[in-house]
Design an enzyme around this catalytic site. Sequence first.
Site, PDB file in Angstrom:
ATOM      1  N   GLN A 230      57.884 -85.414  48.735  1.00  0.00           N
ATOM      2  CA  GLN A 230      56.962 -84.327  48.378  1.00  0.00           C
ATOM      3  C   GLN A 230      55.961 -84.042  49.490  1.00  0.00           C
ATOM      4  O   GLN A 230      55.326 -84.962  50.009  1.00  0.00           O
ATOM      5  CB  GLN A 230      56.202 -84.677  47.102  1.00  0.00           C
ATOM      6  N   LEU A 242      43.581 -85.071  51.572  1.00  0.00           N
ATOM      7  CA  LEU A 242      44.008 -84.210  50.467  1.00  0.00           C
ATOM      8  C   LEU A 242      42.858 -83.382  49.881  1.00  0.00           C
ATOM      9  O   LEU A 242      41.749 -83.873  49.734  1.00  0.00           O
ATOM     10  CB  LEU A 242      44.569 -85.096  49.349  1.00  0.00           C
ATOM     11  N   GLU A 365      55.009 -95.767  42.213  1.00  0.00           N
ATOM     12  CA  GLU A 365      55.595 -94.869  43.216  1.00  0.00           C
ATOM     13  C   GLU A 365      56.751 -95.504  43.985  1.00  0.00           C
ATOM     14  O   GLU A 365      57.641 -94.804  44.452  1.00  0.00           O
ATOM     15  CB  GLU A 365      54.497 -94.397  44.195  1.00  0.00           C
ATOM     16  N   ARG A 376      57.942 -83.719  41.935  1.00  0.00           N
ATOM     17  CA  ARG A 376      57.014 -84.224  40.922  1.00  0.00           C
ATOM     18  C   ARG A 376      55.930 -83.202  40.635  1.00  0.00           C
ATOM     19  O   ARG A 376      55.423 -82.560  41.541  1.00  0.00           O
ATOM     20  CB  ARG A 376      56.355 -85.509  41.449  1.00  0.00           C
ATOM     21  N   LEU A 382      50.097 -90.611  38.319  1.00  0.00           N
ATOM     22  CA  LEU A 382      49.182 -91.578  37.702  1.00  0.00           C
ATOM     23  C   LEU A 382      49.728 -91.963  36.334  1.00  0.00           C
ATOM     24  O   LEU A 382      49.690 -93.124  35.927  1.00  0.00           O
ATOM     25  CB  LEU A 382      47.786 -90.970  37.562  1.00  0.00           C
TER      26      LEU A 382
HETATM   27  C1  LIG Z   1      45.259 -88.670  48.221  1.00  0.00           C
HETATM   28  C2  LIG Z   1      46.121 -88.790  46.987  1.00  0.00           C
HETATM   29  C3  LIG Z   1      45.735 -88.187  45.809  1.00  0.00           C
HETATM   30  C4  LIG Z   1      46.538 -88.286  44.670  1.00  0.00           C
HETATM   31  N1  LIG Z   1      46.131 -87.684  43.516  1.00  0.00           N
HETATM   32  C5  LIG Z   1      46.888 -87.820  42.402  1.00  0.00           C
HETATM   33  C6  LIG Z   1      46.464 -87.264  41.164  1.00  0.00           C
HETATM   34  O1  LIG Z   1      45.386 -86.679  41.054  1.00  0.00           O
HETATM   35  N2  LIG Z   1      47.272 -87.417  40.086  1.00  0.00           N
HETATM   36  C7  LIG Z   1      48.462 -88.077  40.143  1.00  0.00           C
HETATM   37  O2  LIG Z   1      49.127 -88.189  39.136  1.00  0.00           O
HETATM   38  N3  LIG Z   1      48.869 -88.638  41.309  1.00  0.00           N
HETATM   39  C8  LIG Z   1      48.111 -88.524  42.424  1.00  0.00           C
HETATM   40  N4  LIG Z   1      48.537 -89.099  43.591  1.00  0.00           N
HETATM   41  C9  LIG Z   1      49.708 -89.985  43.565  1.00  0.00           C
HETATM   42  C10 LIG Z   1      49.319 -91.316  42.942  1.00  0.00           C
HETATM   43  O3  LIG Z   1      47.963 -91.603  43.228  1.00  0.00           O
HETATM   44  C11 LIG Z   1      50.157 -92.466  43.452  1.00  0.00           C
HETATM   45  O4  LIG Z   1      51.510 -92.131  43.369  1.00  0.00           O
HETATM   46  C12 LIG Z   1      49.919 -93.715  42.613  1.00  0.00           C
HETATM   47  O5  LIG Z   1      48.540 -93.999  42.518  1.00  0.00           O
HETATM   48  C13 LIG Z   1      50.665 -94.895  43.188  1.00  0.00           C
HETATM   49  O6  LIG Z   1      50.268 -96.046  42.494  1.00  0.00           O
HETATM   50  P1  LIG Z   1      51.039 -97.415  42.723  1.00  0.00           P
HETATM   51  O7  LIG Z   1      50.359 -98.420  41.879  1.00  0.00           O
HETATM   52  O8  LIG Z   1      52.480 -97.191  42.557  1.00  0.00           O
HETATM   53  O9  LIG Z   1      50.817 -97.743  44.270  1.00  0.00           O
HETATM   54  P2  LIG Z   1      49.434 -97.911  45.181  1.00  0.00           P
HETATM   55  O10 LIG Z   1      48.254 -97.515  44.432  1.00  0.00           O
HETATM   56  O11 LIG Z   1      49.788 -97.238  46.429  1.00  0.00           O
HETATM   57  O12 LIG Z   1      49.404 -99.473  45.353  1.00  0.00           O
HETATM   58  C14 LIG Z   1      50.341-100.170  46.122  1.00  0.00           C
HETATM   59  C15 LIG Z   1      49.911-101.625  46.187  1.00  0.00           C
HETATM   60  O13 LIG Z   1      50.947-102.392  46.768  1.00  0.00           O
HETATM   61  C16 LIG Z   1      50.413-103.280  47.737  1.00  0.00           C
HETATM   62  N5  LIG Z   1      51.491-103.524  48.709  1.00  0.00           N
HETATM   63  C17 LIG Z   1      52.305-102.626  49.303  1.00  0.00           C
HETATM   64  N6  LIG Z   1      53.216-103.236  50.060  1.00  0.00           N
HETATM   65  C18 LIG Z   1      52.985-104.571  49.948  1.00  0.00           C
HETATM   66  C19 LIG Z   1      53.603-105.736  50.482  1.00  0.00           C
HETATM   67  N7  LIG Z   1      54.663-105.674  51.285  1.00  0.00           N
HETATM   68  N8  LIG Z   1      53.069-106.942  50.161  1.00  0.00           N
HETATM   69  C20 LIG Z   1      51.986-107.034  49.344  1.00  0.00           C
HETATM   70  N9  LIG Z   1      51.385-105.958  48.791  1.00  0.00           N
HETATM   71  C21 LIG Z   1      51.889-104.748  49.082  1.00  0.00           C
HETATM   72  C22 LIG Z   1      49.194-102.586  48.281  1.00  0.00           C
HETATM   73  O14 LIG Z   1      48.278-103.512  48.757  1.00  0.00           O
HETATM   74  C23 LIG Z   1      48.668-101.876  47.015  1.00  0.00           C
HETATM   75  O15 LIG Z   1      47.834-102.758  46.298  1.00  0.00           O
HETATM   76  C24 LIG Z   1      47.751 -89.005  44.734  1.00  0.00           C
HETATM   77  C25 LIG Z   1      48.132 -89.623  45.914  1.00  0.00           C
HETATM   78  C26 LIG Z   1      47.338 -89.497  47.043  1.00  0.00           C
HETATM   79  C27 LIG Z   1      47.818 -90.127  48.315  1.00  0.00           C
END
Ligand SMILES: Cc1cc2nc3c(=O)[nH]c(=O)nc-3n(C[C@H](O)[C@H](O)[C@H](O)COP(=O)(O)OP(=O)(O)OC[C@H]3O[C@@H](n4cnc5c(N)ncnc54)[C@H](O)[C@@H]3O)c2cc1C
Length: 565
Positions: A230, A242, A365, A376, A382
């Site tokens: 995306q 963003l 994600e 998406r 979220l």
């Molecule tokens: C700027 C921005 C704004 C957004 N706004 C929205 C919104 O308003 N609404 C919406 O629905 N979505 C939004 N999104 C998308 C959404 O925020 C993300 O897709 C979502 O928060 C991802 O959550 P997650 O828990 O999967 O991963 P993340 O929050 O990215 O967490 C990943 C975790 O994995 C850990 N990690 C990664 N690799 C390793 C490794 N090899 N070893 C150990 N730890 C590791 C990191 O330390 C981190 O703690 C936005 C994204 C961005 C970038």
Amino acid sequence: MISHDILVVGGGLAGLSAALAADTRLSTAIVSRVHPLRSHSVAAQGGINAALGNSPDEQDDSWERHAFDTIKGSDYLADQDAAELLCEKAVPAIYELDHLGVPFSRFPGGVIAQRPFGGAGFSRTCYAADRTGLAIVHALYEQSLRRQVKVYGEALVTKLIVENERCVGVVIYDLATGQILPVRARAVIFATGGYGRVYLKTTNAYINHGSGIGIAYQAGVPLKDMEFVQFHPTSIYPKNILVTEGARGEGGYLLNNKGKRFMADYAASAMELAPRDIVARAIQMEIDKGNGFDSEYVLLDLRHLGEKKIQKRLPSVREICIKFLGLDPAEKPIPIQPAQHYSMGGIDVNDRCATSLEGFFAAGECACVSVHGANRLGGNSLLETVVFGKIAGQEASRHLEGLERKEPGEKTLLDEALAERNKVEAWMSRTSGEKAHRLLNRLKLVMSEKVGLFRTKSELEEALEEIREIREDYGRVCLSGICLRYSQVLVNMIEFACMLDLTEAITLGALRREETRGSHYRLDFPERNDADWLKHTLITLKDGRPEVSYRPVRITKYKPEERKY
Ligand SMILES: Cc1cc2nc3c(=O)[nH]c(=O)nc-3n(C[C@H](O)[C@H](O)[C@H](O)COP(=O)(O)OP(=O)(O)OC[C@H]3O[C@@H](n4cnc5c(N)ncnc54)[C@H](O)[C@@H]3O)c2cc1C
């Protein structure tokens, strides 16, 4: 040796949700390369979707309508039963977050406020001003403290450990001590987020290298639909920070250099609130036609909303513009351009978050359930993290119920960590060779120039060739003279191997898919082709090479039709 029943990798919203949902009788821990409160989830601005029907004239919203919008938004590639599950669980998920203390913005009567978002027929995005991710992560992190979930921060997972076809732990690089160690676990959940940093222009945090996706692939777990990347329409030019879709949800206009709201030519009825793939392409087409500014950007105009509304609903957007551009959006339009934002594809999981490897789960994600298909909708990610993070925690706990309490052999775990250590020592013992950061920049350039918003066969073939050349050069990298404690160079080097794998998967999937669907736009195949391509791409590492296969999309009641907005 560190040992837990359930090890969650990642402290973002998916990881926190998984850890909180795990059975409290089990020992659960989170390992994360940064402190959970620094995960990319905190950057989420605009909001989280659920059909609460709180908007005064939109009370007949329903989870079925939310599911329909999600499936249509996905260009019919989402598995429809999974999208239905997501949307049905959305409403209780929001009330649960509310009860856990998330400070959602409210309508005057006190109910949770909702704003319109792209591709949605109703105002169904709940928000905490434009700091929604931050608010939810803080609430869930507090809960994890209350539940005494053990957190190992500043530790990078480098490998999955597999014994007798079962996942039995991981290897970590502990940044604070510089040690490379095994961690034993009876079940592992990856919640490692997206890979935005494989592109030059991205809204993602600097830590988003996607290593979790690469590590799963290296362990033989298939990746699904990786070609669907995306690009968010509105990142600030030139920093690519963003500006939330909420800015258009609140009524912002997109203007070209003639002062025209050009979305009228691309999505006459939804205008600025068409889905992201359509708006991002429209912006790029305007720039390419010479209707942009400096051949780089167009304008997002919020001035007509007035200072009071901007300050109340979009305070962070205003602050970011003032701090990074010296520009107040209440007085001047914001220069914006598309940038990589989200990864629809990821580790192949079923709707119970299980992968093909026993004892290994994934959510958020980094995983592909698939609820977003080829594109998406804003506010659905979220939601996915909290709904499927919770399912992952519950399912991993259930999996352990039926499992005999046999500890995996300590030797396997120690041997795997030793092999990782030897690899690092070999890199460090080389006295000359390539520099990792140069290779990384080459990779980002290839992805941005040849695997971006618009794609062609010849460019994708060139990209694949270049990625393979970079991989060969990666084999000659030298890391001499580094200190193992907090070595960002070593982190990059470890993650680079994963980035090579996942960029190859993205490019290969894109090359094979000879159609246009959602975010995947082939200039040489500009139509969607359901007869041949209504199917998921799976890429699996077999004998060191990527093998491509396909799986049908699961359809329930929404017949694929042309997307019009
Ligand atoms: C700027 C921005 C704004 C957004 N706004 C929205 C919104 O308003 N609404 C919406 O629905 N979505 C939004 N999104 C998308 C959404 O925020 C993300 O897709 C979502 O928060 C991802 O959550 P997650 O828990 O999967 O991963 P993340 O929050 O990215 O967490 C990943 C975790 O994995 C850990 N990690 C990664 N690799 C390793 C490794 N090899 N070893 C150990 N730890 C590791 C990191 O330390 C981190 O703690 C936005 C994204 C961005 C970038």
